[in-house]
Design a protein around this motif. Structure first.
Motif, PDB file in Angstrom:
ATOM      1  N   GLY A  97       0.842  -1.184   0.000  1.00 53.93           N
ATOM      2  CA  GLY A  97       0.000   0.000   0.000  1.00 53.93           C
ATOM      3  C   GLY A  97       0.877   1.234   0.000  1.00 53.93           C
ATOM      4  N   VAL A  98       0.340   2.320  -0.530  1.00 55.03           N
ATOM      5  CA  VAL A  98       1.083   3.588  -0.543  1.00 55.03           C
ATOM      6  C   VAL A  98       0.459   4.512   0.502  1.00 55.03           C
ATOM      7  N   ILE A  99       1.318   5.178   1.268  1.00 46.94           N
ATOM      8  CA  ILE A  99       0.867   6.094   2.310  1.00 46.94           C
ATOM      9  C   ILE A  99       0.650   7.470   1.700  1.00 46.94           C
ATOM     10  N   LEU A 100      -0.588   7.976   1.800  1.00 46.59           N
ATOM     11  CA  LEU A 100      -0.885   9.313   1.304  1.00 46.59           C
ATOM     12  C   LEU A 100      -0.764  10.369   2.393  1.00 46.59           C
ATOM     13  N   LYS A 166       9.067  -0.586   1.558  1.00 46.54           N
ATOM     14  CA  LYS A 166       9.710  -1.212   0.409  1.00 46.54           C
ATOM     15  C   LYS A 166      10.197  -0.217  -0.644  1.00 46.54           C
ATOM     16  N   ALA A 167       9.509   0.924  -0.759  1.00 47.84           N
ATOM     17  CA  ALA A 167       9.845   1.886  -1.808  1.00 47.84           C
ATOM     18  C   ALA A 167       9.277   3.245  -1.397  1.00 47.84           C
ATOM     19  N   HIS A 168       9.456   4.238  -2.271  1.00 45.86           N
ATOM     20  CA  HIS A 168       8.959   5.586  -1.966  1.00 45.86           C
ATOM     21  C   HIS A 168       8.578   6.294  -3.269  1.00 45.86           C
ATOM     22  N   ILE A 169       7.463   7.015  -3.189  1.00 46.44           N
ATOM     23  CA  ILE A 169       7.043   7.900  -4.284  1.00 46.44           C
ATOM     24  C   ILE A 169       7.196   9.319  -3.752  1.00 46.44           C
ATOM     25  N   ASP A 170       7.991  10.123  -4.418  1.00 51.60           N
ATOM     26  CA  ASP A 170       8.211  11.502  -3.970  1.00 51.60           C
ATOM     27  C   ASP A 170       6.881  12.241  -3.898  1.00 51.60           C
ATOM     28  N   VAL A 171       6.600  12.858  -2.750  1.00 51.80           N
ATOM     29  CA  VAL A 171       5.321  13.542  -2.564  1.00 51.80           C
ATOM     30  C   VAL A 171       5.181  14.771  -3.461  1.00 51.80           C
ATOM     31  N   ASN A 172       6.273  15.239  -4.023  1.00 53.01           N
ATOM     32  CA  ASN A 172       6.221  16.373  -4.947  1.00 53.01           C
ATOM     33  C   ASN A 172       6.196  15.930  -6.411  1.00 53.01           C
ATOM     34  N   SER A 173       6.156  14.625  -6.621  1.00 57.32           N
ATOM     35  CA  SER A 173       6.182  14.110  -7.993  1.00 57.32           C
ATOM     36  C   SER A 173       4.822  14.229  -8.658  1.00 57.32           C
ATOM     37  N   GLU A 174       4.839  14.169  -9.983  1.00 62.01           N
ATOM     38  CA  GLU A 174       3.604  14.215 -10.763  1.00 62.01           C
ATOM     39  C   GLU A 174       2.733  13.007 -10.442  1.00 62.01           C
ATOM     40  N   LEU A 175       3.355  11.838 -10.230  1.00 56.26           N
ATOM     41  CA  LEU A 175       2.605  10.621  -9.919  1.00 56.26           C
ATOM     42  C   LEU A 175       1.849  10.759  -8.603  1.00 56.26           C
TER      43      LEU A 175
END
Length: 188
Positions: A97-100, A166-175
């Motif tokens: 799951g991704v943390i928002l 496990k991983a990270h999505i940059d909170v400032n990214s377009e995704l």
């Protein structure tokens, strides 16, 4: 097990211990027999997932957050976590799951999967086809397969349910912005 029988026990004063209620031994035996029969009928993978969730609950349910177990999280983290038992059409047991958002010891997460068939069914903005509750997010660095989000399963959880980052999505990214925007459309 009849829930009404269990609910009747709730009428006892809160100071009672289970061992003080005369009906308890039989109810306990009946419950254990029913659970045993249920487990015997389960496919191996589902039974093991349930057992893992039950043990995780016993080990971590009294934790205020994952920090008590040395796990530090941030918004945008992709985590392996334990959602526990689930009803039909809910994400359950161990999933990514991704943390928002993180708020007061809880995390707002969107469950995800790398199942190829589910990924292929996700809504495509370009074509307007696919299931709108599924959102493809592609291959996130740190993971090994393309992933899809279950937007309709987003919820707050106690962060003690987090097993590992496990991983990270940059909170400032377009995704990350697309994920938040897509989620807001579900709330309108």
């Amino acid at each position: 097990m009849e829930v009404k029988k269990l609910q009747a026990l709730l009428k006892h004063p809160s100071t009672y211990q289970m061992k003080e209620v005369s009906a308890w031994p039989k109810l306990r035996r009946d419950y254990i027999e029913e659970r045993s029969a249920e487990y015997e009928a389960l496919p191996l993978r589902e039974g093991v997932a349930k057992m893992i969730s039950e043990q995780n609950f016993r080990d971590w349910s009294q934790c205020y957050s994952c920090m008590e177990r040395g796990i530090h999280i941030a918004e945008g983290d992709v985590c392996f976590l334990d959602f526990g038992d689930a009803f039909i059409n809910e994400a359950g047991f161990q999933h990514f799951g991704v943390i928002l958002k993180i708020f007061h010891g809880k995390a707002f997460v969107i469950p995800m999967s790398s199942n190829a068939a589910t990924y292929a069914q996700a809504y495509q903005e370009e074509t307007g086809c696919g299931k709108k509750h599924l959102m493809q997010i592609g291959l996130i660095p740190g993971l090994v397969k393309e992933s899809v989000l279950f937007m309709n399963d987003a919820k707050f959880i106690n962060t003690a349910r987090i097993i590992e980052v496990k991983a990270h999505i940059d909170v400032n990214s377009e995704l990350f912005l697309r994920i938040k925007t897509r989620l807001l459309h579900f709330l309108e």
